[in-house]
Design a protein around this motif. Structure first.
Motif, PDB file in Angstrom:
ATOM      1  N   SER A 244       2.533  -8.602  12.724  1.00  0.00           N
ATOM      2  CA  SER A 244       1.495  -7.624  12.401  1.00  0.00           C
ATOM      3  C   SER A 244       2.100  -6.274  12.062  1.00  0.00           C
ATOM      4  N   GLU A 245       3.135  -5.875  12.814  1.00  0.00           N
ATOM      5  CA  GLU A 245       3.804  -4.608  12.547  1.00  0.00           C
ATOM      6  C   GLU A 245       4.461  -4.626  11.175  1.00  0.00           C
ATOM      7  N   GLY A 246       5.022  -5.758  10.790  1.00  0.00           N
ATOM      8  CA  GLY A 246       5.618  -5.884   9.462  1.00  0.00           C
ATOM      9  C   GLY A 246       4.587  -5.662   8.357  1.00  0.00           C
ATOM     10  N   MET A 247       3.397  -6.178   8.557  1.00  0.00           N
ATOM     11  CA  MET A 247       2.324  -5.977   7.579  1.00  0.00           C
ATOM     12  C   MET A 247       1.885  -4.518   7.543  1.00  0.00           C
ATOM     13  N   THR A 248       1.864  -3.878   8.709  1.00  0.00           N
ATOM     14  CA  THR A 248       1.493  -2.467   8.770  1.00  0.00           C
ATOM     15  C   THR A 248       2.535  -1.606   8.077  1.00  0.00           C
ATOM     16  N   ARG A 249       3.802  -1.918   8.294  1.00  0.00           N
ATOM     17  CA  ARG A 249       4.863  -1.174   7.616  1.00  0.00           C
ATOM     18  C   ARG A 249       4.729  -1.310   6.103  1.00  0.00           C
ATOM     19  N   LYS A 250       4.401  -2.502   5.658  1.00  0.00           N
ATOM     20  CA  LYS A 250       4.230  -2.723   4.221  1.00  0.00           C
ATOM     21  C   LYS A 250       3.109  -1.855   3.675  1.00  0.00           C
ATOM     22  N   ALA A 251       2.018  -1.742   4.443  1.00  0.00           N
ATOM     23  CA  ALA A 251       0.902  -0.893   4.015  1.00  0.00           C
ATOM     24  C   ALA A 251       1.344   0.563   3.890  1.00  0.00           C
ATOM     25  N   TRP A 252       2.172   1.030   4.834  1.00  0.00           N
ATOM     26  CA  TRP A 252       2.664   2.409   4.781  1.00  0.00           C
ATOM     27  C   TRP A 252       3.645   2.601   3.623  1.00  0.00           C
ATOM     28  N   GLU A 253       4.413   1.586   3.288  1.00  0.00           N
ATOM     29  CA  GLU A 253       5.328   1.678   2.150  1.00  0.00           C
ATOM     30  C   GLU A 253       4.558   1.883   0.847  1.00  0.00           C
ATOM     31  N   ILE A 254       3.433   1.192   0.728  1.00  0.00           N
ATOM     32  CA  ILE A 254       2.620   1.279  -0.480  1.00  0.00           C
ATOM     33  C   ILE A 254       1.806   2.566  -0.519  1.00  0.00           C
ATOM     34  N   ASP A 255       1.357   3.001   0.634  1.00  0.00           N
ATOM     35  CA  ASP A 255       0.454   4.147   0.742  1.00  0.00           C
ATOM     36  C   ASP A 255       0.965   5.078   1.841  1.00  0.00           C
ATOM     37  N   PRO A 256       2.076   5.816   1.578  1.00  0.00           N
ATOM     38  CA  PRO A 256       2.769   6.560   2.648  1.00  0.00           C
ATOM     39  C   PRO A 256       1.973   7.676   3.301  1.00  0.00           C
ATOM     40  N   TYR A 257       0.902   8.135   2.640  1.00  0.00           N
ATOM     41  CA  TYR A 257       0.098   9.208   3.221  1.00  0.00           C
ATOM     42  C   TYR A 257      -1.307   8.731   3.582  1.00  0.00           C
ATOM     43  N   ALA A 258      -1.509   7.421   3.543  1.00  0.00           N
ATOM     44  CA  ALA A 258      -2.780   6.803   3.946  1.00  0.00           C
ATOM     45  C   ALA A 258      -3.974   7.422   3.239  1.00  0.00           C
ATOM     46  N   CYS A 259      -3.865   7.569   1.936  1.00  0.00           N
ATOM     47  CA  CYS A 259      -4.933   8.253   1.198  1.00  0.00           C
ATOM     48  C   CYS A 259      -5.615   7.374   0.156  1.00  0.00           C
ATOM     49  N   ALA A 260      -5.194   6.121   0.004  1.00  0.00           N
ATOM     50  CA  ALA A 260      -5.816   5.238  -0.978  1.00  0.00           C
ATOM     51  C   ALA A 260      -7.269   4.971  -0.583  1.00  0.00           C
ATOM     52  N   GLU A 261      -8.182   5.333  -1.454  1.00  0.00           N
ATOM     53  CA  GLU A 261      -9.602   5.160  -1.161  1.00  0.00           C
ATOM     54  C   GLU A 261      -9.906   3.683  -0.906  1.00  0.00           C
ATOM     55  N   ASN A 262     -10.580   3.410   0.214  1.00  0.00           N
ATOM     56  CA  ASN A 262     -10.909   2.045   0.638  1.00  0.00           C
ATOM     57  C   ASN A 262      -9.672   1.216   0.978  1.00  0.00           C
ATOM     58  N   GLY A 263      -8.519   1.865   1.101  1.00  0.00           N
ATOM     59  CA  GLY A 263      -7.309   1.177   1.518  1.00  0.00           C
ATOM     60  C   GLY A 263      -7.334   0.888   3.011  1.00  0.00           C
ATOM     61  N   GLU A 264      -6.454   0.001   3.443  1.00  0.00           N
ATOM     62  CA  GLU A 264      -6.413  -0.401   4.850  1.00  0.00           C
ATOM     63  C   GLU A 264      -6.196   0.782   5.782  1.00  0.00           C
ATOM     64  N   LEU A 265      -5.261   1.648   5.439  1.00  0.00           N
ATOM     65  CA  LEU A 265      -4.897   2.743   6.339  1.00  0.00           C
ATOM     66  C   LEU A 265      -5.980   3.820   6.414  1.00  0.00           C
ATOM     67  N   LYS A 266      -6.542   4.169   5.272  1.00  0.00           N
ATOM     68  CA  LYS A 266      -7.599   5.179   5.282  1.00  0.00           C
ATOM     69  C   LYS A 266      -8.853   4.655   5.972  1.00  0.00           C
ATOM     70  N   THR A 267      -9.117   3.366   5.803  1.00  0.00           N
ATOM     71  CA  THR A 267     -10.266   2.761   6.477  1.00  0.00           C
ATOM     72  C   THR A 267     -10.096   2.835   7.992  1.00  0.00           C
ATOM     73  N   LYS A 268      -8.863   2.588   8.475  1.00  0.00           N
ATOM     74  CA  LYS A 268      -8.593   2.689   9.909  1.00  0.00           C
ATOM     75  C   LYS A 268      -8.775   4.123  10.394  1.00  0.00           C
ATOM     76  N   ARG A 269      -8.316   5.079   9.600  1.00  0.00           N
ATOM     77  CA  ARG A 269      -8.477   6.482   9.989  1.00  0.00           C
ATOM     78  C   ARG A 269      -9.948   6.828  10.193  1.00  0.00           C
ATOM     79  N   ARG A 270     -10.766   6.426   9.260  1.00  0.00           N
ATOM     80  CA  ARG A 270     -12.189   6.745   9.364  1.00  0.00           C
ATOM     81  C   ARG A 270     -12.809   6.084  10.592  1.00  0.00           C
ATOM     82  N   ALA A 271     -12.409   4.848  10.849  1.00  0.00           N
ATOM     83  CA  ALA A 271     -12.966   4.143  12.009  1.00  0.00           C
ATOM     84  C   ALA A 271     -12.534   4.795  13.313  1.00  0.00           C
ATOM     85  N   ARG A 272     -11.358   5.407  13.321  1.00  0.00           N
ATOM     86  CA  ARG A 272     -10.844   6.034  14.533  1.00  0.00           C
ATOM     87  C   ARG A 272     -11.282   7.488  14.689  1.00  0.00           C
ATOM     88  N   ASN A 273     -12.168   7.922  13.839  1.00  0.00           N
ATOM     89  CA  ASN A 273     -12.699   9.285  13.933  1.00  0.00           C
ATOM     90  C   ASN A 273     -14.222   9.226  13.960  1.00  0.00           C
TER      91      ASN A 273
END
Length: 315
Positions: A244-273
């Motif tokens: 799972s961590e490997g998949m998360t790292r891959k997401a950060w490699e693609i989107d290093p600032y977690a700003c891709a609209e509807n991306g995995e990382l930005k979606t998590k940010r919104r859910a955690r706020n």
């Protein structure tokens, strides 16, 4: 019989109507005057706001910054301690996700390690970083929970208590680092010469290679201390966690600032706020304003996604 005599019309007495060109010119002059007053009025007002008003008030009215502090120790928070008689030993005192069962002991170890490192360095500021991530327990931050737990366990001597603070906006690991650096600046008025991060060891590459690089923080001034759970006592399986961590790292490699609209990382940010908190770091740390709003996504090679502007730790 009356006599009517028509006199010739006198041009000097006749009121002329302004031509269309004259009206346009007058409008342009009027608009220019308004714009000049608006611009210089704004400049004067901003200058007035920045000046001491005679009572020591300023735009941001703060006490003097902490001095003698040069290094930053970050404890990344992963859950919320709600309080209780066992000071965190009983897992029922924690608000955790199902996959975190058995990990609360590790969270305590992270707190202890951060305190240990900060006590060894009298020039360090200890920051517990984590936001209000769970609506189910109300507006309680992970950082507050960790700090309260450290106090409940009598881990913070007076000498360190005055060098300990919380950062209550971070919703992911990248923000844990960036926002803690910003919080350091709020407290000290400067930026850290050395950053030490305490988290899970299986996240080492994420912090050291990805987040540090995205921040362009010098490698020789960035340290990571990792403590993993006792896998035999958790519901998580080590192999699955690493995958799972490997998949998360891959997401950060693609989107290093977690700003891709509807991306995995930005979606998590919104859910955690869930409480829609908005931080003020762009105001308190103007040197970071560009980085705080940077996205870097544009279809170019990943190395060009990294923020290109000047940063305080690069001077």
């Amino acid at each position: 019989m009356g006599i009517f005599i028509q006199l010739p019309e006198c041009n000097s007495l006749r009121k002329r109507r302004p031509s269309r060109l004259s009206r346009k010119l007058l409008n342009a002059v009027f608009l220019a005057i308004v714009l000049i007053f608006w611009f210089f009025g704004g400049v004067l007002w901003m200058s007035f706001e920045d000046k001491d008003l005679g009572t020591g008030a300023t735009a941001i009215d703060l006490k003097a910054a902490m001095v003698g502090v040069n290094n930053l120790v970050i404890v990344t928070c992963h859950a919320i301690w709600l309080g209780g008689p066992t000071a965190g030993e009983n897992e029922a005192e924690w608000a955790i996700e199902p996959f975190q069962k058995g990990e609360t002991v590790t969270f305590i170890q992270h707190i202890e390690k951060g305190i240990e490192i900060a006590l060894q360095d009298p020039e360090s500021l200890l920051v517990f970083s984590g936001g209000e991530t769970k609506a189910s327990v109300g507006p309680i931050s992970e950082a507050d929970g960790y700090f309260d737990l450290a106090a409940a366990r009598n881990l913070l001597p007076p000498s360190l208590l005055t060098r300990t603070t919380t950062e209550k906006s971070a919703t992911d690991s990248y923000q844990n680092v960036l926002f803690s650096i910003a919080r350091f600046h709020e407290v000290t008025g400067s930026y850290p010469k050395l950053v030490t991060v305490i988290s899970h060891d299986f996240k080492r590459d994420r912090f050291q290679q990805l987040h540090r690089a995205s921040l362009r923080y010098p490698e020789e001034r960035f340290r990571f201390v990792g403590i993993d759970p006792d896998w035999e006592k958790t519901v998580s399986i080590k192999e699955e966690t690493l995958k799972s961590e490997g998949m998360t790292r891959k997401a950060w490699e693609i989107d290093p600032y977690a700003c891709a609209e509807n991306g995995e990382l930005k979606t998590k940010r919104r859910a955690r706020n869930p409480w829609r908190r908005v931080n003020s770091y762009s105001t308190s740390c103007p040197e970071l304003k560009g980085l705080l709003s940077w996205c870097g996504l544009g279809g170019v090679p990943s190395e060009l996604h990294i923020y290109p502007g000047m940063l305080p730790w690069l001077k």
